[in-house]
Write a protein that holds these residues in place. Structure first.
Motif, short mmCIF file in Angstrom:
data_model
loop_
_atom_site.label_atom_id
_atom_site.label_comp_id
_atom_site.label_asym_id
_atom_site.label_seq_id
_atom_site.Cartn_x
_atom_site.Cartn_y
_atom_site.Cartn_z
N ASN A 144 46.79 40.02 24.34
CA ASN A 144 45.46 39.46 24.07
C ASN A 144 45.49 37.95 23.89
O ASN A 144 44.48 37.34 23.56
CB ASN A 144 44.85 40.11 22.83
CG ASN A 144 44.38 41.53 23.09
OD1 ASN A 144 44.01 41.87 24.22
ND2 ASN A 144 44.40 42.37 22.07
N GLN A 145 46.67 37.34 24.07
CA GLN A 145 46.82 35.90 23.92
C GLN A 145 47.09 35.25 25.27
O GLN A 145 47.72 35.85 26.14
CB GLN A 145 47.98 35.58 22.97
CG GLN A 145 47.66 35.75 21.50
CD GLN A 145 46.73 34.66 20.98
OE1 GLN A 145 46.49 33.66 21.63
NE2 GLN A 145 46.20 34.89 19.79
N MET A 146 46.64 34.02 25.44
CA MET A 146 46.96 33.24 26.62
C MET A 146 47.83 32.04 26.26
O MET A 146 48.19 31.24 27.12
CB MET A 146 45.69 32.79 27.34
CG MET A 146 44.87 33.96 27.86
SD MET A 146 43.31 33.52 28.65
CE MET A 146 43.86 32.86 30.21
N ASN A 147 48.18 31.92 24.97
CA ASN A 147 49.03 30.84 24.49
C ASN A 147 50.48 31.32 24.45
O ASN A 147 50.82 32.21 23.67
CB ASN A 147 48.58 30.40 23.09
CG ASN A 147 49.36 29.22 22.56
OD1 ASN A 147 50.56 29.13 22.72
ND2 ASN A 147 48.66 28.29 21.91
N PRO A 148 51.37 30.75 25.27
CA PRO A 148 52.75 31.23 25.32
C PRO A 148 53.47 31.16 23.98
O PRO A 148 54.29 32.04 23.67
CB PRO A 148 53.42 30.31 26.35
CG PRO A 148 52.29 29.84 27.20
CD PRO A 148 51.13 29.71 26.28
N SER A 149 53.20 30.17 23.16
CA SER A 149 53.88 30.03 21.87
C SER A 149 53.54 31.20 20.94
O SER A 149 54.42 31.76 20.27
CB SER A 149 53.51 28.70 21.20
OG SER A 149 53.94 27.61 21.99
N LEU A 150 52.26 31.58 20.92
CA LEU A 150 51.85 32.70 20.07
C LEU A 150 52.38 34.02 20.64
O LEU A 150 52.78 34.91 19.88
CB LEU A 150 50.33 32.74 19.96
CG LEU A 150 49.69 31.53 19.26
CD1 LEU A 150 48.16 31.65 19.28
CD2 LEU A 150 50.19 31.42 17.82
N ARG A 151 52.38 34.14 21.94
CA ARG A 151 52.92 35.36 22.55
C ARG A 151 54.42 35.49 22.26
O ARG A 151 54.91 36.58 21.99
CB ARG A 151 52.68 35.35 24.06
CG ARG A 151 51.22 35.34 24.47
CD ARG A 151 51.08 35.44 25.97
NE ARG A 151 51.49 36.76 26.44
CZ ARG A 151 51.98 36.99 27.64
NH1 ARG A 151 52.18 36.00 28.50
NH2 ARG A 151 52.32 38.22 27.99
N ALA A 152 55.14 34.39 22.32
CA ALA A 152 56.58 34.41 22.08
C ALA A 152 56.90 34.93 20.69
O ALA A 152 57.88 35.65 20.49
CB ALA A 152 57.17 33.02 22.29
N GLY A 155 44.50 41.92 36.32
CA GLY A 155 43.99 40.57 36.12
C GLY A 155 42.81 40.29 37.03
O GLY A 155 41.76 39.79 36.57
N TYR A 156 42.94 40.63 38.29
CA TYR A 156 41.84 40.41 39.23
C TYR A 156 40.65 41.31 38.89
O TYR A 156 39.51 40.94 39.15
CB TYR A 156 42.30 40.68 40.67
CG TYR A 156 43.41 39.78 41.12
CD1 TYR A 156 43.15 38.50 41.58
CD2 TYR A 156 44.75 40.21 41.08
CE1 TYR A 156 44.18 37.66 41.99
CE2 TYR A 156 45.78 39.37 41.49
CZ TYR A 156 45.49 38.10 41.94
OH TYR A 156 46.51 37.27 42.33
N ASN A 157 40.93 42.49 38.32
CA ASN A 157 39.83 43.38 37.97
C ASN A 157 39.08 42.92 36.72
O ASN A 157 38.09 43.54 36.34
CB ASN A 157 40.34 44.82 37.78
CG ASN A 157 41.47 44.91 36.76
OD1 ASN A 157 41.79 43.95 36.08
ND2 ASN A 157 42.09 46.08 36.68
N GLN A 158 39.52 41.85 36.08
CA GLN A 158 38.78 41.26 34.98
C GLN A 158 37.90 40.10 35.44
O GLN A 158 37.10 39.58 34.67
CB GLN A 158 39.75 40.75 33.90
CG GLN A 158 40.54 41.85 33.22
CD GLN A 158 41.56 41.29 32.23
OE1 GLN A 158 42.72 41.72 32.21
NE2 GLN A 158 41.15 40.34 31.42
N THR A 194 40.70 38.22 27.91
CA THR A 194 41.85 37.35 28.18
C THR A 194 42.89 38.11 29.01
O THR A 194 43.07 39.31 28.84
CB THR A 194 42.49 36.86 26.88
OG1 THR A 194 42.77 37.98 26.03
CG2 THR A 194 41.58 35.89 26.15
N PHE A 195 43.57 37.39 29.89
CA PHE A 195 44.63 37.95 30.72
C PHE A 195 45.87 37.11 30.46
O PHE A 195 45.95 35.95 30.88
CB PHE A 195 44.23 37.93 32.19
CG PHE A 195 45.29 38.48 33.10
CD1 PHE A 195 45.71 39.80 32.99
CD2 PHE A 195 45.87 37.69 34.08
CE1 PHE A 195 46.67 40.32 33.84
CE2 PHE A 195 46.84 38.20 34.93
CZ PHE A 195 47.25 39.52 34.81
#
Length: 547
Positions: free
Chosen positions: A483-491, A146-149, A168-169
């Motif tokens: 590739n998502q930062m939205n928890p609902s879509l990741r779930a 994450g930090y390397n982005q 995205t991270f």
């Protein structure tokens, strides 16, 4: 989800499976000095470089980050939320382009006013930028995911940090979970990893600060500059945290009233009852470690889906967990815990069905031999289970061997050292095993690409795919979730993965053991627990008992 990082710690912790409680002395009266016991060793207390659970326990009281993953309420519920700690509000995120590796991401952090380090110096946005620079410095060996982005961090004022990232991270909330002080370390940016003075006495952003570190104890004192959002200021002026190499030693120290509070894992029923008889209070919370069987799918027997299904159906996991723990442990259904926002409640709970297990094997061409075990083409159905020798593992295998035998499956436990199993040239890494039994640990982020995605390792760690599992849908879902930062879509993606794992069975989940905090009510009032945080995560809310 981490696997390898917790193997040695869990093996040490469970070496005695709770230990043996013995009659001891009398608890002293309440005091503003509290004595806490933890299992393991401390190592470095640098919040960016620590590697042990004992150090994590200490840092839970000394190192507040920008955000934290905490229980939503103090009522003991397992509902967790991300919330600001050092921040005045939830960060503002802007994504330019399609979410994924080519997107540009901007995160705006706004610090609370009046924050100070434990030496009284102001905590500012400069510390956020310096922390990133220290993590990325080649010689420090810090965890860089994450930090390397991050491409740049702007600090337009003392309270604002604007972080620019490329790609995205998904686990962006975990960034800057601890900070380093620019004013104390900027002249040593390249040598922070070898700075023993700071490793032993890091500055604090939490309710307590390190006063003395002399192995095997760390003395914490109340931080006079603490202004956290966790409620009241600390009631104990000093907390002495002592480490014990084995859990049985910590249990003995509790019984002798050398320790007021101890954080233990997977206590057996006998130890729990003896401690309660000694008037200790015991609060439990499910741990994030679940025991499971991993199958080597490259093996001709373990790679047979029908054999794995029969193996699963032959187990009475409910009875096993209840008997070993006295009903305190929770049966697992997938690789995500029931209290995770990524958990899929639609994954079926498998119950023992020996008749169905035998039927599946018969339809697969296996035939019962004279000894009561299945065989096919002159080969007996035997599964060698490789695992470390701990009392917990012995208890598990005691049930498994008997129950699998009822289904005509011969199971043979084979015990090895941790290094022989999990080392770089170990059996799991080399694929020279049939079935492995060990614990997996869930992190605050549900990413499991490192285990189930056969095309890539997780950005948070190197790949841990011991099973050889390959499924193109799982590969795509785990990649989409990263590739998502939205928890609902990741779930949605993680729930699809859990259902597919239920269909394919590269592993059989067993149960989540519990973490128990044992304490003397004469020394401390009730404490609240967190499955994801160390023993001292809310030490500022601990109180002396009422007189």
């Amino acid at each position: 989800m981490h696997r390898l990082a917790i193997i040695a710690a869990v093996a040490s912790l469970l070496l005695t499976f709770g230990g043996t409680a013995q009659a001891g002395g009398t608890a002293p009266a309440a005091s503003p000095v509290l004595r806490v016991g933890v299992v393991g060793t401390f190592g470095t207390l640098n919040p960016l470089l620590y590697s042990t659970q004992a150090a994590a326990d200490v840092l839970g009281a000394t190192s507040d980050g920008l955000m934290s993953y905490r229980p939503a309420s103090a009522d003991g519920s397992l509902h967790y939320v991300w919330r600001p700690d050092l921040l005045a509000s939830t960060p503002r995120i802007t994504i330019t382009g399609t979410p994924g590796p080519t997107a540009d991401v901007t995160i705006v952090y706004r610090l609370r006013r009046g924050l100070r380090w434990s030496d009284g110096k102001p905590l500012t946005s400069r510390d956020i930028r310096f922390t990133w620079q220290a993590i990325m410095a080649p010689g420090n060996g810090a965890y860089q995911a994450g930090y390397n982005q991050i491409t740049a961090i702007a600090t337009p004022d003392r309270l604002t940090a604007i972080v620019h990232m490329h790609g995205t991270f998904a686990a962006w909330q975990t960034l800057f979970s601890a900070l380093l002080p620019w004013h104390a370390l900027h002249s040593r940016l390249q040598t922070i990893a070898t700075d023993k003075a700071y490793s032993d006495h890091p500055l604090s952003t939490g309710p307590y600060a390190v006063h003395q570190y002399r192995n095997p104890s760390v003395v914490l004192v109340a931080n006079p500059y603490y202004s956290g959002q966790d409620g009241p200021r600390p009631a104990f002026k000093e907390i002495v945290v002592s480490s014990y190499s084995r859990q049985s030693y910590l249990v003995a120290a509790l019984e002798k009233h050398q320790v007021d509070l101890g954080d233990l894992m997977a206590l057996n029923t006998g130890t729990v009852q003896t401690l309660r008889n000694q008037r200790f209070a015991i609060d439990s919370v499910p741990s994030t470690v679940f025991e499971q069987f991993t199958f080597n799918l490259r093996d001709p027997i373990a790679g047979d889906l029908n054999v794995r299904r029969a193996f699963y159906l032959a187990l009475n996991r409910q009875k096993m967990a209840a008997s070993i723990s006295g009903g305190r442990w929770q049966v697992a259904t997938s690789d995500q815990p029931p209290w995770s926002w990524a958990f899929n409640p639609k994954v079926p709970v498998v119950h023992q069905n020996v008749v169905q297990a035998r039927s599946i094997l018969a339809q697969d061409g296996w035939q019962i031999g004279k000894d009561g075990f299945f065989q096919k083409n002159g080969q007996e159905l035997v599964l060698d289970v490789s695992l470390t020798h701990t009392p917990l593992h012995a208890a598990i295998m005691h049930y498994v061997t008997r129950e699998e035998a009822k289904a005509g499956i011969r199971v043979l436990p084979v015990y090895f050292t941790t290094q022989a199993l999990f080392g770089p040239n170990g059996m799991f890494a080399q694929g020279t095993f049939q079935v492995g039994e060990f614990g997996l640990m869930n992190n605050v982020d549900p990413d499991d690409a490192a285990i189930w995605n056969s095309n890539l390792g997780s950005p948070y760690q190197q790949g841990d795919d011991f099973s050889g599992y390959q499924n193109p849908n799982v590969n795509q879902w785990t990649l989409d979730a990263l590739n998502q930062m939205n928890p609902s879509l990741r779930a949605q993606d993680y729930r699809r993965v859990q259902m597919q794992l239920y269909e394919d069975l590269p592993m059989v989940p067993l149960f989540y053991a519990s973490t128990e905090t044992v304490y003397s009510p004469r020394r401390i009032a009730r404490v609240s627990l967190s499955a994801y945080s160390g023993t001292l995560w809310n030490a500022n809310t601990w109180r002396l008992p009422s007189k």
